[in-house]
Every structure is written in structure tokens, then in C-alpha cells.
Design an enzyme around this catalytic site. Structure first.
Site, PDB file in Angstrom:
ATOM      1  N   ASP A 167      24.408  35.631 -40.331  1.00 20.62           N
ATOM      2  CA  ASP A 167      25.303  36.367 -41.230  1.00 20.62           C
ATOM      3  C   ASP A 167      26.770  36.133 -40.865  1.00 20.62           C
ATOM      4  O   ASP A 167      27.622  35.985 -41.748  1.00 20.62           O
ATOM      5  CB  ASP A 167      24.982  37.867 -41.181  1.00 20.62           C
ATOM      6  CG  ASP A 167      23.712  38.201 -41.951  1.00 20.62           C
ATOM      7  OD1 ASP A 167      23.173  37.304 -42.624  1.00 20.62           O
ATOM      8  OD2 ASP A 167      23.254  39.353 -41.866  1.00 20.62           O
TER       9      ASP A 167
ATOM     10  N   ASP B 263      24.338  39.507 -35.914  1.00 22.32           N
ATOM     11  CA  ASP B 263      23.480  38.543 -36.610  1.00 22.32           C
ATOM     12  C   ASP B 263      24.238  37.223 -36.748  1.00 22.32           C
ATOM     13  O   ASP B 263      25.201  37.125 -37.515  1.00 22.32           O
ATOM     14  CB  ASP B 263      23.093  39.100 -37.989  1.00 22.32           C
ATOM     15  CG  ASP B 263      22.049  38.224 -38.652  1.00 22.32           C
ATOM     16  OD1 ASP B 263      22.288  37.005 -38.802  1.00 22.32           O
ATOM     17  OD2 ASP B 263      20.981  38.745 -39.014  1.00 22.32           O
TER      18      ASP B 263
ATOM     19  N   ARG C  68      13.036  35.440 -39.230  1.00 22.09           N
ATOM     20  CA  ARG C  68      12.331  36.494 -38.513  1.00 22.09           C
ATOM     21  C   ARG C  68      12.078  37.643 -39.466  1.00 22.09           C
ATOM     22  O   ARG C  68      13.022  38.209 -40.024  1.00 22.09           O
ATOM     23  CB  ARG C  68      13.224  36.946 -37.349  1.00 22.09           C
ATOM     24  CG  ARG C  68      12.495  37.620 -36.252  1.00 22.09           C
ATOM     25  CD  ARG C  68      13.411  37.799 -35.088  1.00 22.09           C
ATOM     26  NE  ARG C  68      14.489  38.733 -35.350  1.00 22.09           N
ATOM     27  CZ  ARG C  68      15.028  39.504 -34.425  1.00 22.09           C
ATOM     28  NH1 ARG C  68      14.610  39.431 -33.183  1.00 22.09           N
ATOM     29  NH2 ARG C  68      16.009  40.323 -34.719  1.00 22.09           N
TER      30      ARG C  68
HETATM   31  C1  PRP Z   1      17.842  34.548 -35.897  1.00 23.42           C
HETATM   32  C2  PRP Z   1      18.290  33.520 -34.882  1.00 23.42           C
HETATM   33  C3  PRP Z   1      16.981  32.987 -34.363  1.00 23.42           C
HETATM   34  C4  PRP Z   1      16.096  34.212 -34.393  1.00 23.42           C
HETATM   35  C5  PRP Z   1      16.002  34.773 -33.006  1.00 23.42           C
HETATM   36  O1  PRP Z   1      17.495  33.946 -37.077  1.00 23.42           O
HETATM   37  O2  PRP Z   1      19.132  32.535 -35.429  1.00 23.42           O
HETATM   38  O3  PRP Z   1      16.417  31.956 -35.151  1.00 23.42           O
HETATM   39  O4  PRP Z   1      16.739  35.174 -35.245  1.00 23.42           O
HETATM   40  O5  PRP Z   1      15.127  35.836 -32.967  1.00 23.42           O
HETATM   41  P1  PRP Z   1      13.740  35.784 -32.181  1.00 23.42           P
HETATM   42  O6  PRP Z   1      14.034  35.159 -30.863  1.00 23.42           O
HETATM   43  O7  PRP Z   1      13.372  37.233 -32.064  1.00 23.42           O
HETATM   44  O8  PRP Z   1      12.779  35.004 -32.993  1.00 23.42           O
HETATM   45  P2  PRP Z   1      17.052  34.784 -38.373  1.00 23.42           P
HETATM   46  O9  PRP Z   1      15.582  34.985 -38.367  1.00 23.42           O
HETATM   47  O10 PRP Z   1      17.887  36.027 -38.457  1.00 23.42           O
HETATM   48  O11 PRP Z   1      17.354  33.818 -39.553  1.00 23.42           O
HETATM   49  P3  PRP Z   1      18.754  33.182 -40.039  1.00 23.42           P
HETATM   50  O12 PRP Z   1      19.156  32.154 -39.020  1.00 23.42           O
HETATM   51  O13 PRP Z   1      18.397  32.598 -41.351  1.00 23.42           O
HETATM   52  O14 PRP Z   1      19.777  34.282 -40.135  1.00 23.42           O
HETATM   53  N1  URA Z   2      19.057  37.173 -34.376  1.00 19.41           N
HETATM   54  C1  URA Z   2      20.402  37.321 -34.371  1.00 19.41           C
HETATM   55  O1  URA Z   2      21.101  36.678 -35.161  1.00 19.41           O
HETATM   56  N2  URA Z   2      20.942  38.178 -33.504  1.00 19.41           N
HETATM   57  C2  URA Z   2      20.206  38.895 -32.615  1.00 19.41           C
HETATM   58  O2  URA Z   2      20.788  39.677 -31.828  1.00 19.41           O
HETATM   59  C3  URA Z   2      18.814  38.733 -32.657  1.00 19.41           C
HETATM   60  C4  URA Z   2      18.264  37.849 -33.522  1.00 19.41           C
END
Ligand code: PRP
Ligand code: URA
Length: 224
Positions: free
Chosen positions: A218, A215, A119
Site C-alpha cells: 500500500d 503495509d 495474504r
Molecule cells: C505482504 C508482503 C509479503 C507478505 C508477508 O504482501 O509484501 O508478501 O505480505 O506476509 P507473510 O510473511 O505473513 O506471508 P501482501 O499479501 O499484503 O500483498 P501485496 O504485496 O499485494 O500488498
Molecule cells: N505485510 C506487510 O506489508 N506488512 C506487514 O507488517 C506484514 C505483512
């Protein structure tokens, strides 16, 4: 207090026939520990895996059975086995990876595909960077897995992506959902059933779920 919270979640469920909120006590207990800011990466990973396994148990409730017979030490038993459904588990990278092993412990024959989306922190829009799917994706029941459903942009993009590749039967399994994310998936993705452990209050100005759990990627992988 507890009764009121549970009935609020059930009310949400009633509003959306394709949304299943999992109120099982074990799920709610583990989710509470998962949310806690003091829960470290090791325990966080274990809990995500356990929650995914419990969710898979519920999400496979409609799988077809066929009759068979088994010889027990005592007699012949008329029993049931799975009708050999083909399943694909599709984690949205990265955080969805944390749920894969829990699902595979219950459905070991499932194939695993990967959809890489992150995202954009400014626009909150999903950016695709990787995809590898089983060749027969159109014949499989699909479980898209991701701990978080926030704006719904990532999940909706993953569903659209899979549909473009021929996917037909799609379920989405998330641990924590925001109402905004559910609305987006319900609005933009026809015939996708959403399984979630809870529906939280709202998104904050940075698109994080409140109260959420922070997150997920993370916390799983120890990055910032
Ligand atoms: C997070 C989560 C989802 C997304 C949700 O991933 O694991 O994939 O955000 O957000 P949305 O519904 O607003 O799209 P992120 O983009 O942080 O990537 P990551 O899993 O690599 O940390
Ligand atoms: N992605 C995450 O990991 N946490 C949130 O709260 C939203 C998006």
C-alpha cells in the site's frame, strides 16, 4: 544504546547460520526513513529501490570470479571479472516489485520471474494468483525479493513453488523480518539463505510486523 541494538541483531544472526542481518549504517539510516509514517509514496519507492541495491551488493558477495587481463593506459593488469553466474530475480507480487529495479541496476543480466501471492487477511495464509518464471530456473541463482517477512507464509510458499519448478539455489531478500517469519522459513525451507535489514520485535494480532513499516504494498503503490 546503539551498541546494544547492534549486538542484539548480531546475536540473532549467530543463532541462525543462514540468516544475514545487514547492519551497514547506510542501510539502517535509509530503513529509519522508510519506517516513518510521514514518508510519502515517492520517497518510499526510492528508498525501497536503494535498499534493494545495497542488499544485492551484499547478497552477491560469494559470486565466483575468474582471472583476466586488461590493458590499462599504463600497462597490462591482471584482474578479475564475474564468472558469468546466471541469476534470476523473483519478486513476490505486489510489494516485491518495488525492489526489482534496484537489484537490476547491479545485476543487469539477471532474468526476472514473478510469483503472485497475496495474504488472505482472515487466515493470513498465502493465496497464489500468478507465476511466470525463466525457463532455465533450475540453473540460476535465485534472489526472491519481498520487503516484508511477517508470518513467513508467503516466502515459504514462494520457495516451495520454485522448488517444485526445479529451483535449487535460493536466497530470500527482505527489508524487514519478524522473528516468526524467520523461524518459519528456517523450519520449512532447507538451504535458503535469508538476508534482512533488521529483525523486528513480533507480529501483532493482524499479522503486521511491530514496529515494522505498515503495509509495504500500500505504501509503495498508494492503495489502502
Ligand atoms: C505482504 C508482503 C509479503 C507478505 C508477508 O504482501 O509484501 O508478501 O505480505 O506476509 P507473510 O510473511 O505473513 O506471508 P501482501 O499479501 O499484503 O500483498 P501485496 O504485496 O499485494 O500488498
Ligand atoms: N505485510 C506487510 O506489508 N506488512 C506487514 O507488517 C506484514 C505483512
Amino acid at each position: 544504546m546503539v551498541t546494544r541494538e547492534v549486538s542484539a541483531r548480531m546475536q540473532y544472526k549467530a543463532d541462525h547460520p543462514n540468516v544475514v542481518v545487514m547492519d551497514h549504517p547506510l542501510i539502517q539510516h535509509k530503513l529509519s526513513i522508510l519506517r516513518d509514517v510521514g514518508t510519502g509514496a515517492k520517497e518510499f519507492r526510492e528508498l525501497v529501490k536503494e535498499l534493494a541495491m545495497l542488499m544485492a551488493y551484499e547478497a552477491t558477495r560469494d559470486f565466483q570470479l575468474v582471472e583476466t587481463t586488461v590493458t590499462t593506459p599504463v600497462a597490462e593488469a591482471n584482474t578479475y571479472v564475474l564468472a558469468g553466474k546466471k541469476v534470476a530475480v523473483i519478486p513476490i507480487l505486489r510489494a516485491g516489485l518495488g525492489m526489482v529495479d534496484g537489484i537490476l541496476e547491479l545485476i543487469p543480466a539477471a532474468k526476472v520471474g514473478h510469483v503472485g501471492l497475496y495474504r488472505d487477511p482472515e487466515t493470513l495464509k498465502p493465496v497464489e494468483y500468478y507465476c511466470k518464471l525463466p525457463g532455465d530456473i533450475g540453473e540460476r541463482d535465485i534472489l526472491i525479493i519481498d520487503p516484508m517477512l511477517a508470518t513467513g507464509g508467503s516466502a515459504a510458499a514462494a520457495v516451495q513453488f520454485l522448488r517444485d519448478k526445479g529451483a535449487r539455489s535460493i536466497n530470500l531478500l527482505v527489508l524487514v523480518a519478524a522473528p516468526e517469519g524467520i523461524e518459519e522459513v528456517v523450519r520449512s525451507c532447507e538451504n535458503v539463505r535469508i538476508y534482512t535489514c533488521c529483525v523486528d520485535s513480533h507480529l501483532n494480532d493482524h499479522g503486521y510486523i511491530v514496529p515494522g513499516l505498515g503495509d509495504a504494498g500500500d505504501r509503495l503503490f498508494g492503495t489502502r
